[in-house]
Design a protein around this motif. Structure first.
Motif, PDB file in Angstrom:
ATOM      1  N   ALA A 193       0.797  -1.437   0.078  1.00  0.00           N
ATOM      2  CA  ALA A 193       0.005   0.109   0.079  1.00  0.00           C
ATOM      3  C   ALA A 193       0.902   1.255  -0.047  1.00  0.00           C
ATOM      4  CB  ALA A 193      -0.947   0.119   1.029  1.00  0.00           C
ATOM      5  N   ALA A 194       2.012   1.286   0.805  1.00  0.00           N
ATOM      6  CA  ALA A 194       2.764   2.374   0.813  1.00  0.00           C
ATOM      7  C   ALA A 194       3.602   2.619  -0.609  1.00  0.00           C
ATOM      8  CB  ALA A 194       4.056   1.922   1.746  1.00  0.00           C
ATOM      9  N   ARG A 195       3.643   1.471  -1.381  1.00  0.00           N
ATOM     10  CA  ARG A 195       4.160   1.631  -2.601  1.00  0.00           C
ATOM     11  C   ARG A 195       3.176   2.343  -3.744  1.00  0.00           C
ATOM     12  NH1 ARG A 195       6.958  -4.002  -3.460  1.00  0.00           N
ATOM     13  NH2 ARG A 195       6.821  -3.227  -5.545  1.00  0.00           N
ATOM     14  N   GLY A 196       1.933   2.318  -3.392  1.00  0.00           N
ATOM     15  CA  GLY A 196       0.953   2.693  -4.096  1.00  0.00           C
ATOM     16  C   GLY A 196       0.017   1.675  -4.666  1.00  0.00           C
ATOM     17  N   HIS A 197       0.156   0.388  -4.436  1.00  0.00           N
ATOM     18  CA  HIS A 197      -0.668  -0.681  -4.745  1.00  0.00           C
ATOM     19  C   HIS A 197      -1.954  -0.521  -3.846  1.00  0.00           C
ATOM     20  CE1 HIS A 197       2.229  -1.933  -7.756  1.00  0.00           C
ATOM     21  NE2 HIS A 197       3.138  -2.001  -6.822  1.00  0.00           N
ATOM     22  N   ARG A 198      -2.805  -1.291  -4.352  1.00  0.00           N
ATOM     23  CA  ARG A 198      -4.175  -1.514  -3.687  1.00  0.00           C
ATOM     24  C   ARG A 198      -3.847  -2.860  -2.921  1.00  0.00           C
ATOM     25  NH1 ARG A 198     -10.358  -2.834  -5.574  1.00  0.00           N
ATOM     26  NH2 ARG A 198     -11.263  -2.669  -3.618  1.00  0.00           N
ATOM     27  N   ALA A 199      -3.942  -2.881  -1.470  1.00  0.00           N
ATOM     28  CA  ALA A 199      -3.715  -3.942  -0.752  1.00  0.00           C
ATOM     29  C   ALA A 199      -5.018  -4.354  -0.105  1.00  0.00           C
ATOM     30  CB  ALA A 199      -2.548  -3.927   0.333  1.00  0.00           C
ATOM     31  N   VAL A 200      -5.489  -5.634   0.079  1.00  0.00           N
ATOM     32  CA  VAL A 200      -6.718  -6.137   0.677  1.00  0.00           C
ATOM     33  C   VAL A 200      -6.660  -7.328   1.496  1.00  0.00           C
ATOM     34  CG1 VAL A 200      -9.069  -6.840   0.225  1.00  0.00           C
ATOM     35  CG2 VAL A 200      -8.172  -5.168  -1.565  1.00  0.00           C
ATOM     36  N   GLN A 201      -6.926  -7.247   2.844  1.00  0.00           N
ATOM     37  CA  GLN A 201      -7.108  -8.277   3.789  1.00  0.00           C
ATOM     38  C   GLN A 201      -8.262  -8.869   3.480  1.00  0.00           C
ATOM     39  OE1 GLN A 201      -5.125 -10.697   5.974  1.00  0.00           O
ATOM     40  NE2 GLN A 201      -7.114 -11.359   5.241  1.00  0.00           N
ATOM     41  N   LEU A 202      -8.696 -10.029   2.771  1.00  0.00           N
ATOM     42  CA  LEU A 202     -10.197 -10.515   3.067  1.00  0.00           C
ATOM     43  C   LEU A 202     -10.189 -11.665   3.740  1.00  0.00           C
ATOM     44  CD1 LEU A 202     -12.986 -10.713   1.414  1.00  0.00           C
ATOM     45  CD2 LEU A 202     -11.776 -12.177  -0.438  1.00  0.00           C
ATOM     46  N   PHE A 203     -11.560 -11.638   4.712  1.00  0.00           N
ATOM     47  CA  PHE A 203     -11.775 -12.529   5.433  1.00  0.00           C
ATOM     48  C   PHE A 203     -12.875 -13.369   4.829  1.00  0.00           C
ATOM     49  CE2 PHE A 203      -9.972  -9.484   8.792  1.00  0.00           C
ATOM     50  CZ  PHE A 203      -8.750 -10.305   9.193  1.00  0.00           C
ATOM     51  N   CYS A 204     -12.805 -14.692   4.553  1.00  0.00           N
ATOM     52  CA  CYS A 204     -13.487 -15.419   3.823  1.00  0.00           C
ATOM     53  C   CYS A 204     -14.166 -16.173   5.192  1.00  0.00           C
ATOM     54  CB  CYS A 204     -12.848 -16.847   3.045  1.00  0.00           C
ATOM     55  SG  CYS A 204     -13.851 -18.056   2.480  1.00  0.00           S
ATOM     56  N   VAL A 205     -15.506 -16.060   5.442  1.00  0.00           N
ATOM     57  CA  VAL A 205     -16.136 -16.438   6.617  1.00  0.00           C
ATOM     58  C   VAL A 205     -16.981 -17.982   6.440  1.00  0.00           C
ATOM     59  CG1 VAL A 205     -17.573 -15.931   8.506  1.00  0.00           C
ATOM     60  CG2 VAL A 205     -16.133 -14.118   7.539  1.00  0.00           C
ATOM     61  N   ALA A 206     -16.214 -18.948   6.778  1.00  0.00           N
ATOM     62  CA  ALA A 206     -16.414 -20.282   6.423  1.00  0.00           C
ATOM     63  C   ALA A 206     -17.409 -20.844   7.637  1.00  0.00           C
ATOM     64  CB  ALA A 206     -15.441 -21.173   6.098  1.00  0.00           C
ATOM     65  N   HIS A 207     -18.380 -20.353   8.145  1.00  0.00           N
ATOM     66  CA  HIS A 207     -19.256 -20.333   9.065  1.00  0.00           C
ATOM     67  C   HIS A 207     -20.512 -19.637   9.022  1.00  0.00           C
ATOM     68  CE1 HIS A 207     -21.090 -20.830  13.147  1.00  0.00           C
ATOM     69  NE2 HIS A 207     -19.902 -21.374  13.691  1.00  0.00           N
ATOM     70  N   GLU A 208     -21.668 -20.365   8.875  1.00  0.00           N
ATOM     71  CA  GLU A 208     -22.727 -19.981   8.501  1.00  0.00           C
ATOM     72  C   GLU A 208     -23.372 -19.004   9.604  1.00  0.00           C
ATOM     73  OE1 GLU A 208     -25.165 -22.581   5.260  1.00  0.00           O
ATOM     74  OE2 GLU A 208     -24.920 -23.411   7.359  1.00  0.00           O
ATOM     75  N   GLY A 209     -22.940 -19.151  10.848  1.00  0.00           N
ATOM     76  CA  GLY A 209     -23.530 -18.597  12.034  1.00  0.00           C
ATOM     77  C   GLY A 209     -22.968 -17.328  12.420  1.00  0.00           C
ATOM     78  N   ILE A 210     -21.646 -16.882  11.748  1.00  0.00           N
ATOM     79  CA  ILE A 210     -21.148 -15.719  11.707  1.00  0.00           C
ATOM     80  C   ILE A 210     -21.746 -14.657  11.141  1.00  0.00           C
ATOM     81  CG2 ILE A 210     -18.819 -14.485  11.561  1.00  0.00           C
ATOM     82  CD1 ILE A 210     -17.565 -17.085  12.441  1.00  0.00           C
ATOM     83  N   GLU A 211     -21.917 -13.461  11.677  1.00  0.00           N
ATOM     84  CA  GLU A 211     -22.609 -12.221  11.098  1.00  0.00           C
ATOM     85  C   GLU A 211     -21.666 -10.843  11.137  1.00  0.00           C
ATOM     86  OE1 GLU A 211     -25.435 -12.345  10.123  1.00  0.00           O
ATOM     87  OE2 GLU A 211     -26.430 -13.876  10.688  1.00  0.00           O
ATOM     88  N   ASP A 212     -20.442 -10.986  11.858  1.00  0.00           N
ATOM     89  CA  ASP A 212     -19.522 -10.013  11.483  1.00  0.00           C
ATOM     90  C   ASP A 212     -18.210 -10.550  12.131  1.00  0.00           C
ATOM     91  OD1 ASP A 212     -19.572 -10.023  14.430  1.00  0.00           O
ATOM     92  OD2 ASP A 212     -21.045  -8.564  14.620  1.00  0.00           O
ATOM     93  N   VAL A 213     -17.076  -9.715  11.793  1.00  0.00           N
ATOM     94  CA  VAL A 213     -15.778 -10.298  12.191  1.00  0.00           C
ATOM     95  C   VAL A 213     -15.146  -9.288  12.808  1.00  0.00           C
ATOM     96  CG1 VAL A 213     -13.482 -11.188  11.115  1.00  0.00           C
ATOM     97  CG2 VAL A 213     -15.834 -11.715  10.016  1.00  0.00           C
ATOM     98  N   ALA A 214     -13.994  -9.662  13.953  1.00  0.00           N
ATOM     99  CA  ALA A 214     -13.248  -8.744  14.429  1.00  0.00           C
ATOM    100  C   ALA A 214     -11.962  -9.499  14.794  1.00  0.00           C
ATOM    101  CB  ALA A 214     -13.790  -8.195  15.844  1.00  0.00           C
ATOM    102  N   PRO A 215     -10.882  -8.647  14.943  1.00  0.00           N
ATOM    103  CA  PRO A 215      -9.717  -9.378  15.206  1.00  0.00           C
ATOM    104  C   PRO A 215      -9.682 -10.005  16.750  1.00  0.00           C
ATOM    105  CG  PRO A 215      -9.144  -6.825  15.138  1.00  0.00           C
ATOM    106  CD  PRO A 215     -10.782  -7.291  14.585  1.00  0.00           C
ATOM    107  N   ALA A 216      -9.184 -10.980  16.920  1.00  0.00           N
ATOM    108  CA  ALA A 216      -9.179 -11.522  18.185  1.00  0.00           C
ATOM    109  C   ALA A 216      -8.075 -11.169  19.267  1.00  0.00           C
ATOM    110  CB  ALA A 216      -9.152 -13.403  17.872  1.00  0.00           C
ATOM    111  N   ALA A 217      -8.332  -9.923  19.836  1.00  0.00           N
ATOM    112  CA  ALA A 217      -7.295  -9.533  20.756  1.00  0.00           C
ATOM    113  C   ALA A 217      -7.176 -10.365  21.814  1.00  0.00           C
ATOM    114  CB  ALA A 217      -7.577  -8.015  20.940  1.00  0.00           C
ATOM    115  N   HIS A 218      -7.925 -11.046  22.201  1.00  0.00           N
ATOM    116  CA  HIS A 218      -8.229 -11.895  23.439  1.00  0.00           C
ATOM    117  C   HIS A 218      -7.236 -13.225  23.019  1.00  0.00           C
ATOM    118  CE1 HIS A 218     -11.335 -13.466  20.814  1.00  0.00           C
ATOM    119  NE2 HIS A 218     -11.438 -14.467  21.608  1.00  0.00           N
TER     120      HIS A 218
END
Length: 252
Positions: A170-195
């Motif tokens: 990203a610093a070099r001007g490219h587009r950079a994407v972290q894509l979370f593929c949520v492979a669980h039908e019961g998950i409605e949102d995502v957050a980093p697991a700080a715990h």
């Protein structure tokens, strides 16, 4: 991604990381390959219904591969989760090539695996007008007792390296994407697991401020008469970079 015919059974135990004992619905007890090197926190639940992929390859040591588990939900239903981490990139690639990820659609070429910035990222998308986009895919299956989805399910040094590589791009001007593929039908949102991995959570928040885009999409399991036939990338989910697991929630 379509599944060949899957066999239903009940999970008895997972052990030695790569093995799982399963009682098939016909009464046989088999040892299946477990294609998941992670902790499998919240998806390694003995007694749950699972789906195995059979193989007639005589060169294989194990004739079965564990693909899916059905997990009980608070409302009494069951949500399917893919335990096969190797499927995530295939699911995402199919969606990219079919133009079903609106944020990443319209690129002229899609290449798997790009070695850049000292790391190997999952996809490189190129287009004369849009330039180059790098995408790293992470499979999410952890649904904690608070009802929210989190990544990772254990400390992930490799995951942090991928984030740092995305930030450098990203610093070099490219587009950079972290894509979370949520492979669980019961998950409605995502957050980093700080715990579970505070360093990963801090790094994700940092790189998001440096131009790395963070997206999440949930998988949908296509069934006929209750039998899984396919799995595909479906709707976008919200990502919260600040939400943390409530300390009052019991962490097992």
């Amino acid at each position: 991604m379509e599944y060949p015919t899957l066999a239903p059974g009940t999970l008895l135990r997972r052990y030695k990381r790569f093995l799982a004992d399963v009682r098939l619905d016909d009464g046989r007890e088999v040892v299946a390959h477990c294609p998941n090197t992670g902790s499998m926190r919240a998806v390694n639940v003995p007694g749950c219904r699972v789906w195995l992929l059979p193989s007639d390859n005589p060169a294989r040591k194990l004739a079965w591969t564990w693909e899916l588990i059905e997990l009980p939900q608070p409302d009494g239903t069951a949500a399917a989760a893919s335990v096969h981490t190797g499927r995530a990139n295939r699911i995402v690639e199919e969606a990219l090539r079919e133009g079903r990820v609106a944020e990443l659609a319209g690129h002229a070429t899609i290449r798997r695996e790009a070695s850049v910035e000292g790391a190997r990222l999952d996809f490189r998308l190129d287009d004369p007008e849009r330039g180059t986009t790098f995408v790293e895919v992470k499979q999410v299956t952890l649904r904690e007792a608070d009802g929210h989805g989190y990544f990772p399910d254990a400390v992930s040094v490799r995951g942090r390296r991928h984030l740092e590589a995305l930030a450098a791009l990203a610093a070099r001007g490219h587009r950079a994407v972290q894509l979370f593929c949520v492979a669980h039908e019961g998950i409605e949102d995502v957050a980093p697991a700080a715990h579970l991995d505070p360093a990963y959570a801090a790094t994700l928040r940092e790189v998001a401020g440096l131009g790395v885009e963070v997206l999440a999409r949930r998988c949908e399991v296509i069934r006929e008469a209750g039998v899984p036939l396919a799995i595909r990338l479906g709707p976008a989910l919200p990502v919260s970079l600040t939400r943390e697991l409530d300390p009052a929630v019991v962490i097992q």
